[in-house]
Design an enzyme around this catalytic site. Structure first.
Site, mmCIF file in Angstrom:
data_model
loop_
_atom_site.group_PDB
_atom_site.id
_atom_site.type_symbol
_atom_site.label_atom_id
_atom_site.label_comp_id
_atom_site.label_asym_id
_atom_site.label_seq_id
_atom_site.Cartn_x
_atom_site.Cartn_y
_atom_site.Cartn_z
ATOM 1 N N GLU A 282 -16.049 -32.683 9.088
ATOM 2 C CA GLU A 282 -16.221 -33.758 8.108
ATOM 3 C C GLU A 282 -16.535 -35.072 8.807
ATOM 4 O O GLU A 282 -17.476 -35.785 8.448
ATOM 5 C CB GLU A 282 -14.942 -33.901 7.264
ATOM 6 C CG GLU A 282 -15.014 -34.950 6.199
ATOM 7 C CD GLU A 282 -15.995 -34.588 5.085
ATOM 8 O OE1 GLU A 282 -15.736 -33.624 4.347
ATOM 9 O OE2 GLU A 282 -17.030 -35.271 4.949
ATOM 10 N N ASP A 286 -20.035 -37.119 8.517
ATOM 11 C CA ASP A 286 -20.060 -38.457 7.925
ATOM 12 C C ASP A 286 -20.646 -39.492 8.890
ATOM 13 O O ASP A 286 -21.399 -40.375 8.467
ATOM 14 C CB ASP A 286 -18.647 -38.866 7.486
ATOM 15 C CG ASP A 286 -18.096 -37.953 6.391
ATOM 16 O OD1 ASP A 286 -18.844 -37.077 5.897
ATOM 17 O OD2 ASP A 286 -16.914 -38.097 6.038
ATOM 18 N N SER A 480 -19.553 -33.768 0.260
ATOM 19 C CA SER A 480 -19.265 -34.443 1.528
ATOM 20 C C SER A 480 -20.542 -34.829 2.265
ATOM 21 O O SER A 480 -20.537 -35.748 3.078
ATOM 22 C CB SER A 480 -18.481 -33.512 2.451
ATOM 23 O OG SER A 480 -17.150 -33.430 2.058
ATOM 24 N N ASP A 521 -34.683 -38.335 -11.702
ATOM 25 C CA ASP A 521 -33.790 -37.660 -12.632
ATOM 26 C C ASP A 521 -33.761 -36.164 -12.313
ATOM 27 O O ASP A 521 -34.818 -35.542 -12.175
ATOM 28 C CB ASP A 521 -34.333 -37.907 -14.053
ATOM 29 C CG ASP A 521 -33.338 -37.537 -15.127
ATOM 30 O OD1 ASP A 521 -32.211 -37.145 -14.787
ATOM 31 O OD2 ASP A 521 -33.715 -37.646 -16.320
ATOM 32 N N ILE A 522 -32.563 -35.602 -12.200
ATOM 33 C CA ILE A 522 -32.430 -34.160 -11.937
ATOM 34 C C ILE A 522 -32.129 -33.495 -13.278
ATOM 35 O O ILE A 522 -31.165 -33.872 -13.962
ATOM 36 C CB ILE A 522 -31.294 -33.882 -10.918
ATOM 37 C CG1 ILE A 522 -31.477 -34.732 -9.653
ATOM 38 C CG2 ILE A 522 -31.224 -32.390 -10.583
ATOM 39 C CD1 ILE A 522 -32.802 -34.567 -8.948
ATOM 40 N N GLY A 540 -31.985 -37.722 -18.144
ATOM 41 C CA GLY A 540 -31.024 -38.817 -18.290
ATOM 42 C C GLY A 540 -29.765 -38.512 -17.488
ATOM 43 O O GLY A 540 -29.697 -37.517 -16.762
ATOM 44 N N ASP A 542 -26.207 -37.230 -16.344
ATOM 45 C CA ASP A 542 -25.381 -36.064 -16.679
ATOM 46 C C ASP A 542 -24.202 -35.990 -15.711
ATOM 47 O O ASP A 542 -24.265 -36.529 -14.598
ATOM 48 C CB ASP A 542 -26.226 -34.777 -16.634
ATOM 49 C CG ASP A 542 -26.966 -34.632 -15.312
ATOM 50 O OD1 ASP A 542 -26.298 -34.434 -14.287
ATOM 51 O OD2 ASP A 542 -28.222 -34.758 -15.314
#
Ligand SMILES: *[C@@H]1O[C@H](CO)[C@@H](O)[C@H](O)[C@H]1NC(C)=O
Ligand SMILES: *[C@@H]1O[C@H](CO)[C@@H](O)[C@H](O)[C@H]1NC(C)=O
Ligand SMILES: *[C@@H]1O[C@H](CO)[C@@H](O)[C@H](O)[C@H]1NC(C)=O
Ligand SMILES: *[C@@H]1O[C@H](CO)[C@@H](O)[C@H](O)[C@H]1NC(C)=O
Ligand SMILES: *[C@@H]1O[C@H](CO)[C@@H](O)[C@H](O)[C@H]1NC(C)=O
Length: 561
Positions: A282, A286, A480, A521-522, A540, A542
């Site tokens: 992690e 990051d 992550s 937009d997905i 839009g 979600d």
């Protein structure tokens, strides 16, 4: 303790049993022991407890009003972030509150220490016996079944009636958090081809900075402003390795200068062990995707150790640490989260307000939305309703979900999203959420809260990210991956803003929802869980991919550059 200001109690000759003279009233309670914990029995009365007391803040409504003013693009005060002193003035408890609480503690011969820069959090160390009298409760030992860890908590506690309005909460009491707090990131080892290709087709095999730059139009140009920084937080003994970052940048950002690294800060006994085998997936992910995306934006890794006595894995200490800085980073990304219902409302609200304070000072707070689909961050969830990730559900953070595929991008199946049970729908997303709810109709009625803040706010790719850990290459999946990627994009935008003499973005949500066209937009994919298909990504906003994925050029235009 990192703040000075010990309040010394007057030595009081009162005998034990003082509370009999006080009129006590239940302040916080929970109906039952939370899932995953079992009651062992009473805690021994001479055991020492470290407790925190949150004091009523002087003018929290004023803080939230100021936050909206400086964060709403149409406001005349947009971008005019508050100073540390201005925030503290709104947050510091009144002298009436301080006197009332100190008199109460003095009567029990308890000394307190101030543990937040505005003085709104006190720490006390008391025996279980004294704590039971102070709060008219029975602290008990509970075992966390998964980890075997034992914690001391209670299901209900009281405070004197006259302190209502002065004391927000005492903690840890009814919030049952349990260590170990480890990232759930799983990784698969991969061998790289001899020649790396940055062709888009390579992105189907693994995602690296070049894929993200191509997909979102992120420039490779180095940043110029050293005052603009990205903060990365690390918990659960996840350490970020500098040699691995060097190797990562060498392989995947060969164009970058070869001496980019990160600064390490520590709190709560945190460390950053550089033994290669101690590198955390992690922490490496990051640092590699903030430094690897936000070319030359300085990155600070804050390693939060296990000696946090904040009862919340160090989240409270982290917020107070950043609030104590004169110049906190302009973006902070965190890829850890918990379930909203594991944290009492009062405690969650106090932490959420600490993020509001950072937002008012010009810092964007990003959290990954969670990897459990509609189950949130939870494990052992009975699924009587969908889970809710916290702090993502706090309106003053920007929650980042995950996508996958390239043409078109679709929702990643694990991308958590949903609706808060603690915070109502904020004005900035009212119409976005209303559209989604009208699409949903009766589907899942009773499984989610139709009056709650919806999350995530935005998303980026989150599957098959390539990282270097312990000198080897691995692929990882999770939101992550998404939060540091989005932090990198915002870090670069802030660099351009500062270079143009403008303010950093700070709390971004009102800006993001009024700039939806700066996102791709997905509109396909969903986030299954609890035996359902979960929510669907649609045109839009979600609760799977938020507003969508960033388009850097459009964002530059949206910020006025
Ligand atoms: C509180 O502080 C005073 C002065 O430092 C000390 O004498 C006293 O023992 C302390 N009381 C407790 C309960 O720690
Ligand atoms: C604590 O436990 C004792 C003994 O079981 C009981 O008599 C008492 O009422 C309890 N107090 C509270 C506040 O629950
Ligand atoms: C990541 O997700 C992809 C697509 O579902 C899967 O093929 C891969 O095995 C996952 N990787 C890890 C490390 O879990
Ligand atoms: C690398 O660091 C050195 C000094 O530490 C500096 O002089 C040099 O400009 C840096 N190189 C690049 C390419 O930024
Ligand atoms: C749903 O959300 C609203 C707004 O935050 C809150 O007042 C209400 O208590 C929540 N309902 C449940 C069942 O948690």
């Amino acid at each position: 303790m990192f703040f000075s200001g010990t309040i010394v109690a007057a030595l009081c000759m009162l005998a034990q049993g003082t509370p009999l003279s006080l009129n006590l009233q239940v302040h916080e309670s929970r109906a039952s022991v939370p899932k995953g914990f079992i009651l062992q029995g009473p805690a021994s009365s001479d055991m020492l407890l470290s407790l925190r007391i949150a004091l009523a803040q002087n003018n929290v409504d004023g803080l939230i009003a100021a936050l909206y003013e400086v964060s709403t693009p149409t406001s005349s005060l947009y971008g005019q972030h508050l100073s540390k002193a201005e925030v503290e003035q709104l947050i510091s408890p009144t002298s009436e509150t301080l006197d009332a609480v100190n008199d109460w503690l003095n009567a029990f011969d308890i000394n307190s220490t101030v543990v937040s820069p505005a003085g709104d959090w006190l720490a006390i160390s008391v025996s279980v016996g004294v704590a039971n009298e102070l709060l008219d409760t029975n602290f008990s030992v509970y075992t966390h079944q998964l980890s075997g860890q034992q914690i001391i908590r209670t299901l209900s506690y009281s405070i004197p009636t006259h302190l209502k309005g002065h004391v927000e909460l005492v903690h840890p009491t009814i919030t049952f958090s349990a260590a170990p707090f480890k990232s759930s990131l799983s990784a698969t080892r991969v061998s790289l081809p001899d020649t790396l290709s940055s062709e888009p087709s390579a992105c189907e095999q693994y995602v690296d900075p070049a894929c993200l730059q191509a997909l979102y139009g992120i420039p490779m140009t180095p940043a110029t402003e050293t005052s603009n920084q990205i903060g990365v937080t690390g918990y659960g003994e996840e350490w970020a390795n500098e040699a691995d970052l060097d190797q990562f940048l060498g392989e995947f950002r060969p164009d970058m200068s070869n001496n980019v690294t990160f600064v390490v800060d520590t709190i709560d006994g945190g460390e950053n062990n550089q033994d290669p085998s101690w590198a955390g997936f992690e922490a490496n992910l990051d640092t590699q995707y903030t430094a690897g995306i936000a070319t030359d934006v300085p990155v600070t890794f804050l390693s939060v150790g296990e000696d946090n006595s904040d009862g919340l894995y160090g989240f409270l200490d982290t917020a107070n640490y950043f609030l104590s800085l004169d110049n906190p980073p302009s973006v902070i990304t965190t890829s850890y989260g918990i379930d909203e219902d594991d944290v009492s409302y009062a405690l969650a609200n106090t932490l959420c307000n600490a993020y509001a304070q950072l937002g008012a000072r010009g810092t964007s707070i990003l959290f990954s939305s969670g990897d459990g689909g509609v189950e949130g961050n939870g494990v052992n969830d009975a699924c009587s309703d969908f889970g809710v990730s916290f702090p993502s559900s706090c309106p003053y953070v920007t929650s980042v979900g995950a996508t996958t595929n390239f043409d078109p991008e679709t929702a990643a199946y694990f991308s958590s999203g949903g609706f808060s049970n603690y915070w109502g729908i904020p004005s900035f997303q009212a119409s976005a959420v209303a559209s989604y709810l009208s699409y949903l109709g009766d589907t899942y009625a009773g499984l989610y809260n139709a009056s709650g803040r919806g999350y995530p706010d935005v998303s980026t790719q989150g599957i098959n990210f390539i990282i270097v850990a312990d000198e080897q290459t691995w692929m990882v999946n999770g939101t992550s991956c998404s939060s540091p990627t989005f932090a990198g994009v915002i870090g670069l935008l802030n660099d351009r803003l500062v270079a143009a003499g403008k303010s950093t973005l700070g709390w971004m949500n009102p800006f993001l929802y009024s700039s939806a066209s700066a996102f791709t937009d997905i509109t396909s994919g969903d986030n299954p869980g609890c035996g359902t298909n979960g929510f669907s990504a649609i045109a839009g906003w979600d609760p799977v991919t938020g507003l969508g994925t960033p388009n850097f050029a459009a964002l530059l235009t949206a910020v006025g550059l």
